[in-house]
Write a protein that holds these residues in place. Sequence first.
Motif, PDB file in Angstrom:
ATOM      1  N   LEU A 135      -0.122  50.911  54.023  1.00 45.23           N
ATOM      2  CA  LEU A 135      -1.796  51.483  53.193  1.00 45.23           C
ATOM      3  C   LEU A 135      -1.885  50.993  52.542  1.00 45.23           C
ATOM      4  O   LEU A 135      -1.095  50.251  51.614  1.00 45.23           O
ATOM      5  CB  LEU A 135      -1.031  53.501  53.022  1.00 45.23           C
ATOM      6  N   PRO A 136      -3.281  50.551  52.580  1.00 44.71           N
ATOM      7  CA  PRO A 136      -4.031  51.568  52.430  1.00 44.71           C
ATOM      8  C   PRO A 136      -4.804  50.827  53.759  1.00 44.71           C
ATOM      9  O   PRO A 136      -4.798  49.708  53.965  1.00 44.71           O
ATOM     10  CB  PRO A 136      -4.938  51.301  50.946  1.00 44.71           C
ATOM     11  N   MET A 137      -5.115  51.891  55.144  1.00 47.53           N
ATOM     12  CA  MET A 137      -5.280  51.974  55.758  1.00 47.53           C
ATOM     13  C   MET A 137      -6.204  53.101  56.661  1.00 47.53           C
ATOM     14  O   MET A 137      -6.009  53.998  56.802  1.00 47.53           O
ATOM     15  CB  MET A 137      -4.986  52.118  57.358  1.00 47.53           C
ATOM     16  N   HIS A 138      -7.718  52.849  55.801  1.00 45.76           N
ATOM     17  CA  HIS A 138      -8.788  53.586  55.896  1.00 45.76           C
ATOM     18  C   HIS A 138      -9.395  54.219  57.745  1.00 45.76           C
ATOM     19  O   HIS A 138      -9.912  54.730  57.741  1.00 45.76           O
ATOM     20  CB  HIS A 138     -10.289  53.346  55.197  1.00 45.76           C
ATOM     21  N   HIS A 140      -7.938  54.843  61.306  1.00 38.21           N
ATOM     22  CA  HIS A 140      -6.902  55.320  61.819  1.00 38.21           C
ATOM     23  C   HIS A 140      -8.190  55.830  62.560  1.00 38.21           C
ATOM     24  O   HIS A 140      -8.827  56.753  62.317  1.00 38.21           O
ATOM     25  CB  HIS A 140      -6.049  55.701  61.280  1.00 38.21           C
TER      26      HIS A 140
ATOM     27  N   LEU B 209      -6.088  56.609  50.128  1.00 35.02           N
ATOM     28  CA  LEU B 209      -5.894  55.068  50.629  1.00 35.02           C
ATOM     29  C   LEU B 209      -5.785  55.373  52.198  1.00 35.02           C
ATOM     30  O   LEU B 209      -4.866  54.883  53.351  1.00 35.02           O
ATOM     31  CB  LEU B 209      -4.402  55.533  50.074  1.00 35.02           C
ATOM     32  N   GLY B 210      -6.370  56.569  52.875  1.00 42.19           N
ATOM     33  CA  GLY B 210      -6.166  56.816  54.253  1.00 42.19           C
ATOM     34  C   GLY B 210      -5.026  57.740  55.316  1.00 42.19           C
ATOM     35  O   GLY B 210      -3.842  57.276  55.791  1.00 42.19           O
TER      36      GLY B 210
END
Lengths: 192, 486
Positions: A135-138, A140, B209-210
Amino acid sequence: MANQTKQPALYLAEYGTPNTIAKAAMKVRDAGYQKWDCHTPYAMHGMDEAMGLKPTRIGVISFIFGMLGLATAVFMMQYTNAFSFNLLNIGAGYPLVVGGKPPGAFPPMVPIIFELGILLCGLATLFGLLYIIKLPMHNHPIFESERFEAASDDRFFISIEAGDQKFDLERTKALLEATDPISLELIEEEVQ
Amino acid sequence: MSYDAPIKELGETHLLPEGTTRNDITETIAGVTENPAPRGWWLLFLLSVSVLGIMGAALAYLFTQGVGVWGNNAPVYWAWDITNFVWWIGIGHAGTLISAILFLFRQKWRTSINRFAEAMTVFAVLCAGLFPAIHTGRPWFDYYLFPIPNQMDMWPNFKSPLMWDVFAVSTYLTISVIFWYVGLIPDLATLRDRSKNLVRKRVYGFFALGWRGAHRHWQHYERAYLIFAGISTPLVLSVHSVVSFDFATSVVPGWHTTIFPPYFVAGAVFSGFALVMTLMLICRSIFKLHNIVTIKHLDLMNKFMLGVSLLVGYAYAMEFFIAWYSANPYEQWVFFHNRLGWGQLDSNGNWGPLWWAYYAMVFCNVVVPQIFWFKRARTSVPIMLIASVLINIGMWFERFVIIVTSTYQDFLPSSWGMFHPTLIDILTYLGTFGLFFTLFLLFVRWLPMIAIAEVKGNLPGAHPDLHALTAHDEEPDAAAVPVPAE
């Protein structure tokens, strides 16, 4: 783009209670999937075992950087307060005699050694955590699902990603259906 | 269901009312950030911003005129500014105590108050850090405190307890912010998922942060949280110990004592707990959180405060005992004359003029909390509100007594003096309340003030019962089959 095509990204199965998702997780685990996950609104105890996960090793990162912090503090204080050579042109240290103590006296340096160890350990734990869990992975594909919004409220989900070697549109669907989900959907992502 | 079941033999019951669902918790806590602010919030917010303005004015005046606008002067060089510093940083300690130490002791009731207390820590440490920074007189040179390579080859003196403070307080602020933020991530994801408009979705989504609640994340997250709790516990003890070293490593009578580190830590936790109580009671009534912060939580907090008050009372008594037993005339003068007001008259023919500060401190910190021996007091909101405010007043006086009564008369009668606060002293202190409450009110309005995810984990039946599940399986797990002995 006119002819954008879609490809399956993951199956998303929804459950209502901790026990049903744990039971389903054990089935998916025993079926040998690797790229799958359980999504819960809080940290659920016992899921490590139900999913067959290895213990986390984040503590190693914290420990290494904590020790590095201690070493940095010792070096910093000895350099600046006990010696007078000039390293990398940052300015020479200046030996200080305070209260009749030798310039490199150890006891008064303990508090700062401790604090710097804690500081580096804490920062490393934060960034180590973000590195491990990616993360961060906005963006998905799981966020395409409307129902998934309940994953942070009161529902439990299992996702099996299409990238898994055992993923098969029919057989994976059958496996998840056999676990009695409240809903089951196939999430697709756009192919660029 | 052994993990989260209350122990019936001890008369334990569930912390939250029967029948509370996960969705109730989300609605109650996230609702605060989504509904229009209650009128009480607006009143308090406007008041706080006004007081913050006073702080700005007081600081501007201080910076243009210099520290002479304060009452500190020979022989009392530390006065309200350092009193306020120690007081504010002490307030912060309860937050770390609740979030870290009670976490390590598996005190599950902490989940209803920990977020709140962590936010309090961050804001209180900000207020605390302000005072030493402006006390230097020329705050634009404060960077001298850090070992930054410079053209003069000048380095800080790391043997000074004041330097230890710089490192302790800045580490404490950094770790508190990280701890607070990491705890917030899952709850920010909840707010993101509930957002109706794009701005909220983007802003909460950015900071979340997803986060997708994945167990492969929770697994590392939980361990990281444990590590934060594990390092924060010695950190919080070290920070106030280091603050006490500022005094204890000197030779000033009344400061030069070995009991200071534990005494300061106990006092810090005490005042912080009292402030958590005060703020919690106000927020609970403004935002209607009675189902999540129950009387049972408050009762437990009151018991805790009673216990810490006894520790603090013991420290007060032990200081006196040692002053008497040491037979050191300077030490005895500070304790018996300057603090209690006893003994012979001083050179001007006056009794110790600050005796009232000492009695106010003992009354607020030792006498008042004794009311919590009674269950009726522990469960009465007005009584605990008044007691918690009094405790904080008492803790401020404790620091004032330590700092001023030790320094205004020490070894040489020819250099005795007196301290009188000026208007700027008072306004600066008052102004930090504006800073604290402005930040705090923004926090309760826009962020989940209770740890949603953690409270959910405390509901009955929140965790799967793997043993029961596997026992009912027709095909036993391969690992569960005993391996025959060879």
